[in-house]
Design a protein around this motif. Structure first.
Motif, PDB file in Angstrom:
ATOM      1  N   MET A 134      -6.715  31.705  -0.571  1.00 54.98           N
ATOM      2  CA  MET A 134      -8.326  31.594  -1.425  1.00 54.98           C
ATOM      3  C   MET A 134      -9.523  32.582  -1.602  1.00 54.98           C
ATOM      4  SD  MET A 134     -10.987  30.695   0.243  1.00 54.98           S
ATOM      5  CE  MET A 134     -11.964  30.084  -0.817  1.00 54.98           C
ATOM      6  N   ASP A 135     -10.010  33.459  -0.180  1.00 56.40           N
ATOM      7  CA  ASP A 135     -10.838  34.409  -0.196  1.00 56.40           C
ATOM      8  C   ASP A 135     -10.661  35.779  -1.248  1.00 56.40           C
ATOM      9  OD1 ASP A 135      -9.369  34.596   1.665  1.00 56.40           O
ATOM     10  OD2 ASP A 135     -10.802  35.764   3.017  1.00 56.40           O
ATOM     11  N   HIS A 136      -8.859  36.119  -1.094  1.00 53.53           N
ATOM     12  CA  HIS A 136      -8.427  37.229  -2.007  1.00 53.53           C
ATOM     13  C   HIS A 136      -7.956  37.198  -3.039  1.00 53.53           C
ATOM     14  CE1 HIS A 136      -8.647  39.188   2.243  1.00 53.53           C
ATOM     15  NE2 HIS A 136      -8.944  38.441   2.623  1.00 53.53           N
ATOM     16  N   LEU A 137      -7.761  35.550  -3.827  1.00 55.38           N
ATOM     17  CA  LEU A 137      -7.892  35.688  -4.784  1.00 55.38           C
ATOM     18  C   LEU A 137      -8.176  34.839  -5.497  1.00 55.38           C
ATOM     19  CD1 LEU A 137      -5.541  36.934  -7.167  1.00 55.38           C
ATOM     20  CD2 LEU A 137      -4.006  35.461  -6.071  1.00 55.38           C
ATOM     21  N   CYS A 138      -8.793  35.012  -6.905  1.00 54.38           N
ATOM     22  CA  CYS A 138      -9.104  33.202  -7.305  1.00 54.38           C
ATOM     23  C   CYS A 138      -8.811  33.294  -9.048  1.00 54.38           C
ATOM     24  CB  CYS A 138     -10.188  33.005  -7.523  1.00 54.38           C
ATOM     25  SG  CYS A 138     -11.116  31.819  -8.561  1.00 54.38           S
ATOM     26  N   ALA A 139      -7.170  33.478  -9.068  1.00 55.79           N
ATOM     27  CA  ALA A 139      -6.250  33.877 -10.227  1.00 55.79           C
ATOM     28  C   ALA A 139      -7.125  32.868 -11.873  1.00 55.79           C
ATOM     29  CB  ALA A 139      -5.380  33.166 -10.290  1.00 55.79           C
ATOM     30  N   HIS A 140      -7.865  32.074 -11.256  1.00 58.10           N
ATOM     31  CA  HIS A 140      -8.379  30.912 -12.264  1.00 58.10           C
ATOM     32  C   HIS A 140      -9.150  32.278 -13.224  1.00 58.10           C
ATOM     33  CE1 HIS A 140      -7.410  27.965  -9.005  1.00 58.10           C
ATOM     34  NE2 HIS A 140      -7.343  27.333 -10.331  1.00 58.10           N
ATOM     35  N   ASP A 141      -9.903  32.852 -12.529  1.00 54.24           N
ATOM     36  CA  ASP A 141     -11.311  33.427 -13.573  1.00 54.24           C
ATOM     37  C   ASP A 141     -10.234  34.417 -14.164  1.00 54.24           C
ATOM     38  OD1 ASP A 141     -13.525  32.254 -12.632  1.00 54.24           O
ATOM     39  OD2 ASP A 141     -13.740  34.374 -11.478  1.00 54.24           O
ATOM     40  N   LEU A 142      -9.306  35.258 -13.816  1.00 53.48           N
ATOM     41  CA  LEU A 142      -8.367  35.695 -14.887  1.00 53.48           C
ATOM     42  C   LEU A 142      -8.142  35.463 -16.330  1.00 53.48           C
ATOM     43  CD1 LEU A 142      -5.378  36.949 -12.197  1.00 53.48           C
ATOM     44  CD2 LEU A 142      -7.789  38.697 -13.162  1.00 53.48           C
ATOM     45  N   VAL A 143      -8.008  34.137 -17.171  1.00 45.82           N
ATOM     46  CA  VAL A 143      -8.188  33.335 -17.921  1.00 45.82           C
ATOM     47  C   VAL A 143      -9.269  34.153 -18.921  1.00 45.82           C
ATOM     48  CG1 VAL A 143      -6.892  32.123 -17.460  1.00 45.82           C
ATOM     49  CG2 VAL A 143      -9.559  31.138 -18.148  1.00 45.82           C
ATOM     50  N   LEU A 144     -10.483  34.876 -18.292  1.00 48.74           N
ATOM     51  CA  LEU A 144     -11.840  34.959 -19.035  1.00 48.74           C
ATOM     52  C   LEU A 144     -11.910  36.223 -19.606  1.00 48.74           C
ATOM     53  CD1 LEU A 144     -13.994  33.090 -16.803  1.00 48.74           C
ATOM     54  CD2 LEU A 144     -12.814  31.882 -18.844  1.00 48.74           C
ATOM     55  N   GLU A 182       4.283  35.780  -4.040  1.00 50.10           N
ATOM     56  CA  GLU A 182       3.270  34.594  -3.879  1.00 50.10           C
ATOM     57  C   GLU A 182       1.884  34.548  -4.205  1.00 50.10           C
ATOM     58  OE1 GLU A 182       5.007  32.088  -1.446  1.00 50.10           O
ATOM     59  OE2 GLU A 182       3.157  30.681  -1.859  1.00 50.10           O
ATOM     60  N   VAL A 183       1.865  35.630  -3.934  1.00 48.98           N
ATOM     61  CA  VAL A 183       0.221  36.052  -4.843  1.00 48.98           C
ATOM     62  C   VAL A 183       1.179  35.809  -6.457  1.00 48.98           C
ATOM     63  CG1 VAL A 183      -0.560  37.991  -5.993  1.00 48.98           C
ATOM     64  CG2 VAL A 183      -0.040  37.841  -3.842  1.00 48.98           C
ATOM     65  N   LEU A 184       1.851  36.142  -7.413  1.00 41.45           N
ATOM     66  CA  LEU A 184       1.898  35.798  -9.009  1.00 41.45           C
ATOM     67  C   LEU A 184       2.540  34.591  -8.773  1.00 41.45           C
ATOM     68  CD1 LEU A 184       4.582  39.404  -9.559  1.00 41.45           C
ATOM     69  CD2 LEU A 184       2.040  39.487  -8.933  1.00 41.45           C
ATOM     70  N   ASP A 185       2.744  33.752  -8.267  1.00 45.47           N
ATOM     71  CA  ASP A 185       3.049  32.457  -8.301  1.00 45.47           C
ATOM     72  C   ASP A 185       1.552  31.583  -8.630  1.00 45.47           C
ATOM     73  OD1 ASP A 185       5.674  33.038  -7.851  1.00 45.47           O
ATOM     74  OD2 ASP A 185       6.096  31.643  -6.157  1.00 45.47           O
ATOM     75  N   VAL A 186       0.857  32.316  -7.900  1.00 46.79           N
ATOM     76  CA  VAL A 186      -0.486  31.749  -7.708  1.00 46.79           C
ATOM     77  C   VAL A 186      -1.073  32.049  -8.970  1.00 46.79           C
ATOM     78  CG1 VAL A 186      -2.719  31.559  -6.289  1.00 46.79           C
ATOM     79  CG2 VAL A 186      -0.553  31.867  -5.168  1.00 46.79           C
ATOM     80  N   VAL A 187      -0.877  34.030  -9.604  1.00 45.19           N
ATOM     81  CA  VAL A 187      -1.391  33.272 -10.705  1.00 45.19           C
ATOM     82  C   VAL A 187      -0.602  33.457 -12.325  1.00 45.19           C
ATOM     83  CG1 VAL A 187      -1.399  35.698 -12.362  1.00 45.19           C
ATOM     84  CG2 VAL A 187      -1.974  36.008 -10.275  1.00 45.19           C
ATOM     85  N   GLU A 188       0.019  32.832 -11.868  1.00 46.91           N
ATOM     86  CA  GLU A 188       0.700  31.926 -12.762  1.00 46.91           C
ATOM     87  C   GLU A 188       0.728  30.097 -13.139  1.00 46.91           C
ATOM     88  OE1 GLU A 188       5.005  33.187 -12.186  1.00 46.91           O
ATOM     89  OE2 GLU A 188       4.856  34.730 -13.420  1.00 46.91           O
ATOM     90  N   GLU A 189       0.677  29.882 -11.921  1.00 50.40           N
ATOM     91  CA  GLU A 189       0.171  29.002 -11.466  1.00 50.40           C
ATOM     92  C   GLU A 189      -1.487  28.197 -12.047  1.00 50.40           C
ATOM     93  OE1 GLU A 189       0.575  25.475 -11.303  1.00 50.40           O
ATOM     94  OE2 GLU A 189      -1.000  24.436 -10.037  1.00 50.40           O
ATOM     95  N   CYS A 190      -1.938  29.045 -11.623  1.00 49.62           N
ATOM     96  CA  CYS A 190      -3.732  29.243 -11.650  1.00 49.62           C
ATOM     97  C   CYS A 190      -4.218  28.852 -13.060  1.00 49.62           C
ATOM     98  CB  CYS A 190      -4.893  29.392 -11.064  1.00 49.62           C
ATOM     99  SG  CYS A 190      -4.157  29.053  -8.831  1.00 49.62           S
ATOM    100  N   THR A 191      -3.549  29.907 -13.739  1.00 46.97           N
ATOM    101  CA  THR A 191      -4.236  30.348 -15.274  1.00 46.97           C
ATOM    102  C   THR A 191      -2.953  29.769 -16.270  1.00 46.97           C
ATOM    103  OG1 THR A 191      -2.409  31.730 -15.517  1.00 46.97           O
ATOM    104  CG2 THR A 191      -4.322  32.856 -14.678  1.00 46.97           C
ATOM    105  N   ARG A 192      -1.747  28.865 -15.843  1.00 50.78           N
ATOM    106  CA  ARG A 192      -1.181  28.744 -16.971  1.00 50.78           C
ATOM    107  C   ARG A 192      -1.740  26.468 -18.058  1.00 50.78           C
ATOM    108  NH1 ARG A 192       1.608  23.372 -15.344  1.00 50.78           N
ATOM    109  NH2 ARG A 192       1.012  23.273 -13.368  1.00 50.78           N
ATOM    110  N   ARG A 193      -2.664  26.278 -17.528  1.00 51.47           N
ATOM    111  CA  ARG A 193      -3.881  25.456 -18.088  1.00 51.47           C
ATOM    112  C   ARG A 193      -3.994  25.888 -19.439  1.00 51.47           C
ATOM    113  NH1 ARG A 193      -3.334  24.502 -13.246  1.00 51.47           N
ATOM    114  NH2 ARG A 193      -2.426  22.600 -12.694  1.00 51.47           N
ATOM    115  N   GLU A 194      -4.700  27.296 -18.762  1.00 52.38           N
ATOM    116  CA  GLU A 194      -6.109  28.196 -19.753  1.00 52.38           C
ATOM    117  C   GLU A 194      -6.013  29.281 -20.345  1.00 52.38           C
ATOM    118  OE1 GLU A 194     -10.493  26.159 -18.651  1.00 52.38           O
ATOM    119  OE2 GLU A 194      -9.417  26.638 -16.557  1.00 52.38           O
TER     120      GLU A 194
END
Ligand SMILES: [Zn+2]
Ligand SMILES: [Zn+2]
Ligand SMILES: [Zn+2]
Length: 283
Positions: free
Chosen positions: A84-94, A115-127
């Motif tokens: 989490m300290d290296h990737l906060c994918a949620h912010d990418l929706v902005l 794994e990184v790409l899975d986290v990006v997809e999971e954290c951004t899919r709602r918004e």
């Protein structure tokens, strides 16, 4: 090449987010009096030539606001691993739509392991809005790969960390080279072998220094000064580094109380450059 160290702390930040250890309490007291200075450290991010970001941490907003950097100019992001300290994918929706106008570089290509790409997809899919999704390309990379984009090149190798997931990167542009070695303990032998086979002299090495002067076990998944010295000697003996190479230590933890005095000692006695938030290096 311009290298800006925007964030230089381990996962919990310095002072640590929820911590009341003696060091964090004292530092918070100084911050309240406006005297935190360089001891205040945010989560890991390094900007190369203003357009390549190593990591995209939860403190990206803070880096933009504190140092006035234009994060819309980032065309490429190289992510080491999904912590989490290296990737906060949620912010990418902005990154577009009504949230961002006249971006300097509308398109961002993000490189990371599966794994990184899975986290990006999971954290951004709602918004994620369609317009924003169109501005983002995800590219999977594994260890021992060479990737090329515009006039950049990067080579990947494995780290010793909490899983086999993290990637270490050697990045080059215009004849300048940066070797990025966080988050990792002493490098796996196959990574030294890969660097040896590449046979490229690097200008800057960034070293994980989570433990600073604390003792780390041989199996540790981060490094301190003792391990940094060992890695430096090995790289020098291999010819990957020479007397012109700068060795920068970063990813400091509150647990090793990285006071100004302590990091200055690492510089004075051991010849490292201790990174601080906002530090700019030109090579
Ligand atoms: Zn980390
Ligand atoms: Zn603490
Ligand atoms: Zn990590």
């Amino acid at each position: 090449m311009k290298i800006q160290y925007l964030g230089t702390a381990a996962a919990e930040g310095v002072p640590a987010l929820f911590c009341n250890c003696a060091y964090c309490r004292a530092l918070r007291g100084r911050i309240a009096r406006g005297e935190g200075g360089r001891e205040v450290r945010s989560r890991a991010q390094i900007l190369l030539d203003g357009e390549l970001s190593i990591e995209f941490p939860p403190d990206s907003f803070y880096h933009m606001a504190r140092f006035g950097v234009d994060l819309s100019a980032v065309r490429y992001a190289l992510i080491t691993h999904s912590h989490m300290d290296h990737l906060c994918a949620h912010d990418l929706v902005l990154r577009g739509y009504k949230y961002a106008h006249e971006m300097t570089a509308p398109h961002l290509t993000l490189f990371g392991n599966r794994e990184v790409l899975d986290v990006v997809e999971e954290c951004t899919r709602r918004e994620m809005k369609g317009e924003v999704a169109n501005n983002l390309t995800l590219r999977a990379v594994g260890a021992f790969e060479e990737i090329a984009f515009d006039d950049w090149k990067a080579y990947t190798m494995p780290a010793r960390h909490s899983s086999r997931e993290p990637l270490l990167y050697l990045i080059e542009r215009g004849g300048k080279r940066v070797l990025h070695l966080t988050d990792t303990g002493l490098l796996p032998e196959e990574s030294f072998a890969f660097l040896g086979a590449l046979n490229r002299r690097v200008d800057v090495v960034t070293l994980d220094c989570t433990f600073l002067f604390e003792e780390a076990s041989a199996a540790a998944r981060h490094m301190g000064i003792a391990e940094n010295i060992a890695v430096r000697s090995r790289l020098l003996s291999m010819g990957v580094a020479d007397e012109r190479t700068k060795f920068v230590i970063t990813h400091f933890s509150h647990n090793s109380a990285p006071s100004d005095e302590a990091v200055r000692r690492a510089e004075r006695e051991y010849g490292f450059i201790a990174a601080y938030d906002g530090m700019l290096l030109e090579i």
